[in-house]
Each structure stands twice: as C-alpha cells, then as structure tokens.
Write a protein that holds these residues in place. Sequence first.
Motif, PDB file in Angstrom:
ATOM      1  N   PHE A  85       0.688  -0.804   0.251  1.00 52.07           N
ATOM      2  CA  PHE A  85      -0.370  -0.132   0.219  1.00 52.07           C
ATOM      3  C   PHE A  85       0.858   1.278  -0.245  1.00 52.07           C
ATOM      4  O   PHE A  85       0.675   2.329  -0.455  1.00 52.07           O
ATOM      5  N   TYR A  88       3.235   1.994  -2.952  1.00 51.85           N
ATOM      6  CA  TYR A  88       1.117   2.733  -3.957  1.00 51.85           C
ATOM      7  C   TYR A  88       1.034   4.816  -4.049  1.00 51.85           C
ATOM      8  O   TYR A  88       1.347   4.888  -4.730  1.00 51.85           O
ATOM      9  N   LEU A  91       4.124   5.939  -5.103  1.00 46.91           N
ATOM     10  CA  LEU A  91       3.885   6.020  -6.703  1.00 46.91           C
ATOM     11  C   LEU A  91       3.739   7.606  -6.639  1.00 46.91           C
ATOM     12  O   LEU A  91       3.279   8.129  -7.995  1.00 46.91           O
ATOM     13  N   LEU A  92       2.180   7.273  -6.655  1.00 44.11           N
ATOM     14  CA  LEU A  92       1.171   8.466  -6.446  1.00 44.11           C
ATOM     15  C   LEU A  92       1.648   9.474  -6.477  1.00 44.11           C
ATOM     16  O   LEU A  92       1.893  11.267  -6.947  1.00 44.11           O
ATOM     17  N   LEU A 125       0.864   4.978 -12.935  1.00 46.69           N
ATOM     18  CA  LEU A 125       0.454   4.469 -11.944  1.00 46.69           C
ATOM     19  C   LEU A 125      -0.907   4.009 -12.106  1.00 46.69           C
ATOM     20  O   LEU A 125      -1.958   4.098 -11.262  1.00 46.69           O
ATOM     21  N   VAL A 128      -1.154   0.150 -11.719  1.00 43.50           N
ATOM     22  CA  VAL A 128      -0.897   0.209  -9.814  1.00 43.50           C
ATOM     23  C   VAL A 128      -2.171   0.147  -9.514  1.00 43.50           C
ATOM     24  O   VAL A 128      -2.773  -0.324  -8.749  1.00 43.50           O
ATOM     25  N   SER A 129      -2.934   1.045 -10.001  1.00 44.58           N
ATOM     26  CA  SER A 129      -4.493   1.803  -9.764  1.00 44.58           C
ATOM     27  C   SER A 129      -5.549   0.767  -9.842  1.00 44.58           C
ATOM     28  O   SER A 129      -5.819  -0.202  -9.081  1.00 44.58           O
ATOM     29  N   ALA A 132      -4.404  -1.978  -7.241  1.00 42.83           N
ATOM     30  CA  ALA A 132      -4.952  -2.006  -6.457  1.00 42.83           C
ATOM     31  C   ALA A 132      -6.267  -2.462  -5.690  1.00 42.83           C
ATOM     32  O   ALA A 132      -6.856  -2.835  -4.860  1.00 42.83           O
ATOM     33  N   LEU A 144      -7.774   0.327   0.870  1.00 37.91           N
ATOM     34  CA  LEU A 144      -6.396   0.041  -1.198  1.00 37.91           C
ATOM     35  C   LEU A 144      -7.955   0.621  -1.972  1.00 37.91           C
ATOM     36  O   LEU A 144      -6.881   1.139  -2.966  1.00 37.91           O
ATOM     37  N   SER A 148      -6.770   3.676  -4.105  1.00 35.94           N
ATOM     38  CA  SER A 148      -7.143   3.249  -6.185  1.00 35.94           C
ATOM     39  C   SER A 148      -7.713   4.456  -6.444  1.00 35.94           C
ATOM     40  O   SER A 148      -7.366   5.059  -8.144  1.00 35.94           O
ATOM     41  N   GLY A 151      -5.737   7.181  -7.554  1.00 32.73           N
ATOM     42  CA  GLY A 151      -3.852   7.023  -8.669  1.00 32.73           C
ATOM     43  C   GLY A 151      -5.624   7.216  -9.569  1.00 32.73           C
ATOM     44  O   GLY A 151      -4.684   7.524 -11.282  1.00 32.73           O
TER      45      GLY A 151
END
Length: 253
Positions: A85, A88, A91-92, A125, A128-129, A132, A144, A148, A151
């Motif tokens: 988490f 993530y 990255l955001l 992003l 990955v979102s 997630a 999570l 997302s 994201g």
Amino acid sequence: MRAAARPARLVHMLNSFLVLHIAAGSVSLASMFVPMLTKKGGQAHRKSGWIFVAGMTVVSITAFVLAGARAVLDPSVQGRRAGLFLLYVALLTAACVSAGVRVLRARKRAGAHRHPWDVGLPSALLAVSAFALIYGLAVGWTLLAAFSLIGFLTGGSQLRYWLRPPAHHMHWWFEHMTAMLGACIAATTAFLVVNADRFGASTFSLAVWLAPTVIGTPTIALWTAYYRRRFSSARTSRGGTREAQLAAPPDPA
C-alpha cells in the motif's frame, strides 16, 4: 557469522533511509505553505517551491526503498500488505511532484506531448491503481480499493493533459497548481497517518487517509476556478499583459 552480519547491515541501512525520509518530510511540510501564500512566480515562491520539490523527491525515493523492503521482508501478511500500500502511495506522490515540475518545462507546447517519462509515469500509476482496486476488493481491503480511485483520477488527468493539445492559454499554470497541491495533500496525509495514534485514530482508518483528499480536492477546484476568472478578465482588459507579469516564471534550469 556473515549471514548474521547481513541483516544487521540491512537494518542499519533501512534506519538511515527512515531518518532521511522523516527529515525530508519535515522540510516539505515546513516549506509547502510558502508557495501558496507568496506572489506566484516571485522569488520566494520559486525558492520555497524548489525546496518542497526536493524534499518530496527524497520522500518518494526513500518511501520506495522502505515500503519495498517491508513488502518483501515483513514476516506478517498484514505487514507485507502495508508495504504494498505504501509503495502505491509513493508512486502517487512521485507522479504529482514530477508533473508539477515537468509542466513548467513544456509550458510553451502547442500540441500533444509524448515524452516517455511524462506519459510513462501516469500510465504506470493507472496500471498500479487497477491492481490496487482488484486486490483491495479481492481481500476486502476497503482503504486500498478506495485509494485506488485517487490514482485513477490523478493518472487519467495527467495523461489527458499530456496527450491533448492545450485547451487554455494558461494550461501549464492550472496543471502545475493542481499537481503541486496534490503533492501537498500527500505530505499532509503522511503527517496525519504517522501521528494518527496521537489523535486517537487507527493508522489505516479511512478517515485519516482520505480526509486531506476530501478537503483538498474541492479547494483545488475552487482555486482553479478563481484563477480562470482572473486570467480571463486580465486578458480581456489588458491584452494579456497583466497575466504574463503575474504568472510567467523564468525558464527552469
């Protein structure tokens, strides 16, 4: 003996990254209000802005290391999930900081912009979102799955900005402001999460993680609408002279 020494060195290294992470986060929190309150494009705005960017860059890099290590090395399932988490979130945050700087470098563009970095980061992003969201729903992790969506909105907005010709003569201004305020929301969220127990809240409660976004998002929308009206009025009455003096920063190094 060598096997025993390796974990000790790893712990020492991770502790060093943690100290650096906390220090950079403190600098970011201390500097982030100055660009908001000072004259846009002025010396104080630019200098404090670069301090914030530098701090948040270090925060993002160290967060990747710390969260990655937790996702791989933590012995508990809950700990590994927390690491994923936080990866993530890192990255955001990195996507917001990067966009806030990069739009200034490409502010004179007249068409679509397809630089691999600028398109690749929001694309990552979005990917990955999606993971997630699916993973959060599969394991019943509401936080999570909810996060997302942030994201998706961030990555989608950035891709739309880069891949379409500018729709407004001050396009870069609005994108810069939105991205940097998004990074401010991330810094504030991290502060609240770290100090959640002092407020009597759970570290991974929805209220702690989403409150800065819930408050910050409409604030950004209102601020953007204000500047749209201001720039439109300045352009109509003075042929754009006033808005150029107000907003145009020097070319970034």
